[in-house]
Design a protein around this motif. Structure first.
Motif, short mmCIF file in Angstrom:
data_model
loop_
_atom_site.label_atom_id
_atom_site.label_comp_id
_atom_site.label_asym_id
_atom_site.label_seq_id
_atom_site.Cartn_x
_atom_site.Cartn_y
_atom_site.Cartn_z
N ALA A 142 0.83 -1.22 0.00
CA ALA A 142 0.00 0.00 0.00
C ALA A 142 0.86 1.26 0.00
CB ALA A 142 -0.96 -0.01 1.19
N GLY A 143 1.97 1.21 -0.73
CA GLY A 143 2.82 2.37 -0.85
C GLY A 143 3.73 2.62 0.33
N ARG A 144 3.69 1.73 1.33
CA ARG A 144 4.54 1.91 2.51
C ARG A 144 5.96 1.42 2.25
NH1 ARG A 144 0.55 -1.39 6.33
NH2 ARG A 144 0.46 -2.53 4.36
N HIS A 145 6.89 1.96 3.02
CA HIS A 145 8.29 1.58 2.93
C HIS A 145 8.83 1.32 4.34
CE1 HIS A 145 8.43 2.67 -1.33
NE2 HIS A 145 7.74 3.76 -0.98
N PHE A 146 9.99 0.67 4.40
CA PHE A 146 10.64 0.45 5.69
C PHE A 146 10.79 1.76 6.43
CE2 PHE A 146 14.47 0.31 8.34
CZ PHE A 146 14.16 -0.75 9.17
N ASN A 147 10.40 1.75 7.70
CA ASN A 147 10.44 2.97 8.50
C ASN A 147 10.89 2.62 9.90
OD1 ASN A 147 10.09 5.53 9.55
ND2 ASN A 147 7.90 5.30 9.85
N GLY A 148 12.15 2.87 10.18
CA GLY A 148 12.64 2.55 11.51
C GLY A 148 14.14 2.35 11.50
N SER A 149 14.67 1.94 12.65
CA SER A 149 16.11 1.75 12.79
C SER A 149 16.47 0.30 13.08
CB SER A 149 16.64 2.64 13.93
OG SER A 149 15.98 2.32 15.15
N GLY A 150 15.48 -0.59 13.07
CA GLY A 150 15.75 -1.99 13.37
C GLY A 150 16.20 -2.75 12.14
N ARG A 151 16.14 -4.08 12.24
CA ARG A 151 16.52 -4.92 11.11
C ARG A 151 15.55 -4.73 9.95
NH1 ARG A 151 16.98 -7.89 15.63
NH2 ARG A 151 14.88 -8.74 15.36
N GLY A 152 16.10 -4.79 8.74
CA GLY A 152 15.27 -4.71 7.56
C GLY A 152 15.50 -3.50 6.69
N THR A 219 3.08 -11.23 15.62
CA THR A 219 2.86 -10.71 14.26
C THR A 219 2.70 -9.20 14.22
OG1 THR A 219 0.49 -11.15 14.53
CG2 THR A 219 1.83 -12.86 13.48
N GLY A 220 2.93 -8.52 15.34
CA GLY A 220 2.77 -7.07 15.36
C GLY A 220 3.83 -6.32 14.60
N GLY A 221 4.88 -7.01 14.15
CA GLY A 221 5.91 -6.36 13.35
C GLY A 221 5.70 -6.47 11.86
N PHE A 222 4.53 -6.97 11.44
CA PHE A 222 4.22 -7.11 10.02
C PHE A 222 4.31 -5.74 9.35
CE2 PHE A 222 0.72 -7.52 6.72
CZ PHE A 222 1.44 -8.34 5.86
N ALA A 223 5.29 -5.59 8.45
CA ALA A 223 5.56 -4.27 7.88
C ALA A 223 6.50 -4.43 6.69
CB ALA A 223 6.21 -3.36 8.92
N PRO A 224 6.62 -3.39 5.85
CA PRO A 224 7.54 -3.46 4.72
C PRO A 224 9.00 -3.44 5.19
CG PRO A 224 5.91 -1.69 4.46
CD PRO A 224 5.85 -2.14 5.87
N ALA A 225 9.82 -4.22 4.51
CA ALA A 225 11.25 -4.26 4.82
C ALA A 225 11.97 -4.97 3.68
CB ALA A 225 11.50 -4.97 6.15
N ASP A 226 13.27 -5.11 3.83
CA ASP A 226 14.11 -5.86 2.91
C ASP A 226 13.52 -7.26 2.71
OD1 ASP A 226 16.17 -7.27 1.65
OD2 ASP A 226 17.72 -6.65 3.07
N PRO A 227 13.33 -7.71 1.46
CA PRO A 227 12.82 -9.07 1.24
C PRO A 227 13.66 -10.15 1.90
CG PRO A 227 12.82 -7.83 -0.81
CD PRO A 227 13.56 -6.98 0.20
N ALA A 228 14.93 -9.85 2.15
CA ALA A 228 15.81 -10.84 2.78
C ALA A 228 15.56 -10.99 4.28
CB ALA A 228 17.27 -10.46 2.55
#
Length: 298
Positions: A142-152, A219-228
């Motif tokens: 839905a147009g979202r991107h990785f947003n944060g400082s954690g893994r991914g 499952t609360g971390g379900f979010a966009p990130a690196d596919p790896a």
């Protein structure tokens, strides 16, 4: 011994009182603490069909509420696309006597965590994991991107953390080969766009029965990130042959696979020294994952 300096102790008696006060419809249900190697939440059963998650670390209550609301939205979204059962949010509890933060009630899932029922040699389990990861990758960002400082996100953003891990790990691990591995992995480029990810596919977040995947937790971390990112499961959960089957099923090229190795390495490096005395199962996971990552056939 508490795992964190800012850890909050919560008992079944406190939880039962909070349930009676805030959710009288469940007041007659038995409340019991679950033994867990989890590092973020204390988990309590409420009757047979519900579980309550109580954040372990002190925080601003408003910020904690925002985090739980975000996690609830993410969990509900993942539940719509997951081919395997996942917990669904039911209610949000308030701070009360004996516990200073909001807390979450969700559905309970049957099964045994992979920490206690090791499916690491099961090819069928590897195929199940591939099915789950593939379904997440196909979900709409839905147009979202990785947003944060954690893994991914960006591997080199974790250099400072890794240096801390290397220094703190010297009494416990042979650090020079670990430094060499990170020196290679940190430089891997990123070529693929973000996809939806679980973000923490470790044994404690995976439910199994008869060496098959029967549910996925946290499952609360379900979010966009690196596919790896979700490829960390390959080293946290699988031995060599099932690991290669997972790679084949997901059609991971060399770059994606090695970036998955990098994220698994970044996670594992923090487990041995941080949890060595306070959470032995997590420390053992760190050692096991590092051994798999360093193996010549990894």
């Amino acid at each position: 011994m508490p795992m964190h300096d800012d850890q909050i102790d919560v008992t079944a008696e406190t939880v039962a009182a909070l349930v009676r006060e805030q959710f009288p419809q469940w007041a007659g249900q038995e409340v019991r603490a679950l033994p867990s190697a989890g590092t973020v939440n204390a988990i309590f059963r409420i009757g047979d069909g519900l579980a309550a998650r109580f954040p372990l670390r002190r925080a601003d209550p408003a910020a904690a509420r925002s985090d739980l609301e975000r996690e609830s939205r993410a969990s509900a979204e993942l539940a719509q696309i997951s081919p395997f059962p996942v917990p669904e949010p039911v209610a949000l509890g308030e701070p009360g006597p004996g516990y200073p933060l909001p807390w979450l009630v969700q559905t309970w899932l049957p099964g045994t965590i992979a920490t206690d029922a090791d499916p690491s040699s099961s090819e069928a389990f590897a195929d199940d994991l591939a099915t789950f990861i593939h379904a997440l990758r196909q979900a709409d960002t839905a147009g979202r991107h990785f947003n944060g400082s954690g893994r991914g996100g960006i591997l080199t953003d974790h250099d400072e953390w890794m240096e801390t891990c290397f220094q703190r790990s010297e009494p416990f691990l042979d650090v020079p080969p670990l430094r060499r591995l990170w020196s290679r992995l940190r430089a891997l480029p990123r070529t693929s766009p973000d996809v939806m990810t679980h973000g923490d596919l470790i044994p404690g977040n995976v439910l199994v029965s008869q060496n098959r995947l029967v549910g996925v937790l946290d499952t609360g971390g379900f979010a966009p990130a690196d596919p790896a990112l979700d490829l960390v499961a390959a080293w946290h959960l699988l031995e060599r042959t099932p690991r290669q089957l997972l790679r084949k099923a997901l059609n991971s090229d060399d770059l994606e696979w090695e970036r998955g190795r990098a994220w698994a390495f970044e996670q594992a490096m923090g487990l041995v020294w941080y949890y060595g005395e306070t959470n032995p199962p997590m420390a053992r996971l760190g050692r096991q994952t590092l051994a798999r990552l360093l193996a010549p056939d990894a």
